[in-house]
Design a protein around this motif. Structure first.
Motif: not given
Length: 781
Positions: A154-166
């Protein structure tokens, strides 16, 4: 049990083959009637309940950027019940080297906001800043579990997102990236819901939104509110306002429900109509053969009413048994179909009821049809007088048929062929009945094969035929044309062209449609434009070109002028002449020469993306680019199409089986009636030295003539049926071409002949069981 009823049951036992064949035709009609109607109601109710529970908006607004405080001002517009802002951002999903690439659409949600809520199937709502909820369909396609990490850029920066729900989402019941990708690419595109603060901070949208959700108080005010919003949002870079009825996912589901309802009201009518014809003919023949018996019954005191009811009961019993079994089977099938549709459309199964009224309706519908057919067939019994019926019916006067006068032709025929030809000309009604039966079987069999061919041509012709690019690259924002030069320096492209793809509202009188106008070079290598007459053409230097379905929707012709309403700030609406209307199977678009589009609609030297032709895989190479929003591979779409075609084969197979039952019912009943009526004739032939095989060969010759003539009539009937269905089922998102190729006709002919051969095999068994000599001893059946 009354004696007449006992006779009826004995008679039905003797004719069990015909009874079962007729029952099967009715059975299929009632199964389809019950199953499709129940499924359509279940699906419609589930959809409405789901929208109510998730507070699905009436309008969706795409905008460049609007401050939060301005949204509150919009809520004061008369007629708006609720308006909420959100951020939408498409980003590539960072994957391991051995995993397939994917684009995801990040959409912000807030537990305190009430519109367009997600429906959690697993896990919990987002709590931490970098937690996300994944759309159920995408999670299944990529085997994403609770607690998994998703990496995005995002915007040239890496992010790690954790899945809390489906979760399910009412906005993505049918997951489509855009109007062009009608088939959801499995695992290649998904939707991920994240916290508002996270996405706003990541892309620099503090307290600002690029998407609005609107719930209105009364849908009748939709147009007025839309006009007001267009004026007020123009300065914020309004891109498009989409009403719920045009929202991609909603449109796909609602179109499917409409098609189910149409099919449930037409296909069963064909099966019931054919069964009524069969029953009417069978009973008519029964009455003719029972002439002496009817005379005896009347002389014993039975009234015309008693005799009429006696034969009509035959029709009623067949209809009643078939309707009860068919209704129960249809309700069971409806449950399976509802589950299949909810799984296919990513809908939580909220409503699935058993509609017993369709058992009653099916019973009355079938009873009405069969009783009417029974009365029609038995009506001649009223005219039979006991005194006349005691005498054998005078044989028909044998006259020379027309062909017998053509001595050169007639003298060349063998004895058996002469018998066959005479029989055809002396029993024209029976001949025409069977011939039309073959024609209808051909017509019904043609459609599923056409459907299979249609899907293949629709998608394959579109991806690779109409669209000739290997990659379709979209930028995050409009860029200068120099970006194409830079891109060409990064990738190994054989051909690369810049494009402008931007939403505009095209208006003709009271009709209007928001669509993407695509600007490309007038002699572009990436689109194979064809006129409605299938003549290759290229873009004109000026004016606008519309796809066939868009022109049809707006009701415009070549030479008409349409108003193009511009959502870009400080750009005026302009009238543009329609210079050409082109064929486009999938999607709904307009096209312009890119130079003309720059001049009158957008800024000069602007591009929003590029088309690329190359044999080198470039997706991984560029999709992380800061200015690259998405990279679509046409090969991915073609692969998805091939998977879809495999799934389609099962539904086509089911329809062919139904058509086969119809064809078998017609041919078998007609042939058995033929044998029954001509038993004495065949017995006489046997005395003259004919074997049962010779007799079967004569029936076979008659059937061959009827098959050839029936298929000849069935071809134009089938084409007309396809044209009618296509005209009824075409939507704005896709246009079905009613052309039926010679290959499809050949396959249909082969299949129809197979059905006829199967019925003849059963007929041969019937002939072998006949005691032909016994038939000479009595005339009473």
């Amino acid at each position: 049990m009354k004696k007449l009823d006992l006779r009826l049951f004995r008679f039905m036992k003797e004719m069990k083959g015909q009874v079962i064949a007729t029952c099967c035709v009715i059975l299929v009609g009632i199964i389809l009637y019950t199953a499709l109607n129940s499924t359509a109601i279940n699906l419609s109710n589930t959809l409405n309940e789901y929208y109510e529970e998730t507070n699905f908006p009436h309008m969706f607004v795409d905008i460049v950027k609007i401050p939060e405080n301005k949204i509150k001002d919009l809520e004061k517009i008369n007629g708006i019940d609720k308006i909420e802002g959100r951020i939408i951002k498409e980003v590539p999903l960072k994957v391991e080297r051995n995993e397939k690439n994917a684009n995801i659409r990040l959409v912000t949600i807030d537990e305190n906001k009430s519109l367009n809520k997600v429906y959690l199937t697993e896990g919990r709502f987002i709590e931490a800043e970098r937690e996300v909820i994944v759309l159920d369909k995408f999670a299944k396609d990529r085997n994403i579990k609770l607690g998994d990490d998703l990496k995005v850029q995002l915007g040239g920066k890496g992010y790690t997102l954790k899945v809390s729900g489906i979760a399910y989402s009412p906005e993505y019941i049918y997951l489509m990236e855009n109007e062009q990708s009608l088939l959801p690419p499995e695992g290649k595109f998904g939707v991920v819901f994240c916290k508002e603060d996270f996405l706003q901070n990541s892309i620099g949208y503090n307290n600002q939104y690029n998407s609005l959700l609107i719930k209105i108080k009364d849908e009748k005010d939709m147009d007025i509110i839309k006009d007001i919003l267009e004026d007020k949002l123009d300065k914020f870079g309004l891109k498009r306002i989409t009403e719920r009825k045009n929202q991609l996912s909603h449109k796909m589901v609602s179109d499917e429900i409409k098609q189910l309802k149409k099919t449930s009201n037409t296909v069963p009518v064909i099966f019931l109509g054919i069964s009524a014809l069969i029953i009417s003919v069978i009973i008519g023949r029964m009455v003719a053969q029972d002439r002496m018996t009817i005379g005896i019954l009347k002389s014993m005191g039975f009234s015309n009413y008693d005799v009429l009811i006696h034969y009509t009961k035959y029709a009623f019993i067949i209809g009643a048994v078939a309707s009860i079994i068919g209704s129960v089977a249809g309700l069971m099938l409806a449950g399976a179909l509802t589950n299949m549709y909810t799984a296919y459309f990513n809908l939580p199964l909220l409503t699935s009821n058993v509609y017993y009224r369709y058992i009653v309706l099916g019973f009355f519908l079938t009873s009405g049809v069969t009783i009417g057919a029974g009365l029609m067939g038995a009506r001649k019994a009223i005219k039979i007088l006991p005194s006349e019926a005691m005498r054998p019916e005078a044989p028909k006067v044998g006259k020379r048929i027309l062909l017998e006068r053509v001595t050169l032709f007639w003298s060349k025929l063998s004895f058996s062929w002469k018998v066959v030809v005479r029989n055809i000309f002396r029993n024209k009604k029976r001949f025409l009945t069977v011939t039309m039966g073959v024609a209808i079987t051909y017509m019904v069999t043609l459609f599923p094969f056409y459907q299979l061919s249609l899907f293949n041509s629709m998608f394959v012709d579109h991806y690779g035929g109409f669209q000739r690019m290997d990659y379709n690259i979209n930028f995050t924002e409009p860029l200068n044309k120099r970006a194409i030069v830079d891109l060409n320096n990064i990738i190994e492209a054989d051909i690369i062209e810049g494009k402008i793809e931007y939403p505009f509202e095209i208006e003709n009188g009271w009709k209007s449609k928001v669509v993407n106008i695509i600007g490309v070079k007038y002699n572009t290598k990436f689109y194979n434009f064809e006129t409605l007459e299938q003549v290759k053409t290229h873009l004109p230097r000026d004016g606008i070109v519309l796809s066939e379905n868009l022109a049809s929707y707006l009701n415009v012709s070549i030479g008409d002028k349409v108003l193009v309403k511009n959502f870009i700030p400080y750009k005026d609406d302009v009238e543009i002449e329609v210079r050409q209307i082109i064929k486009q199977g999938l999607g709904i678009n307009a096209y312009m020469d890119i130079s003309e589009m720059e001049r009158i609609l957008v800024d000069k030297n602007m591009v929003t993306g590029a088309y690329v032709k190359t044999d080198v895989p470039i997706k991984e190479e560029i999709e992380d680019g800061k200015k690259v929003n998405s990279v679509e591979s046409i090969q991915d779409l073609i692969d998805t199409t091939k998977k879809f075609m495999k799934l389609t084969l099962s539904s086509v197979g089911t329809l062919v089986v139904f058509a086969g039952i119809l064809g078998f019912g017609i041919i078998y009943n007609a042939t058995i009636m033929n044998i029954s009526e001509r038993t004495r004739e065949f017995s006489t032939l046997q005395i003259l030295g004919f074997t049962k095989t010779d007799i079967f060969k004569m029936i076979l010759k008659e059937t061959i003539i009827m098959t050839i003539l029936g298929i000849t009539i069935g071809i134009p009937l089938g084409i007309k049926m396809v044209e009618g269905v296509v005209a009824s089922f075409n939507t704005e998102l896709y246009t079905m071409n009613p052309y039926v190729s010679g290959k499809i006709h050949l396959i249909t002919m082969g299949t129809t002949i197979i059905f006829i051969v199967i019925s003849l095999i059963f007929t041969l068994k019937k002939i072998n069981k006949l005691d032909l000599m016994e038939a000479l001893k009595t005339r009473v059946s």
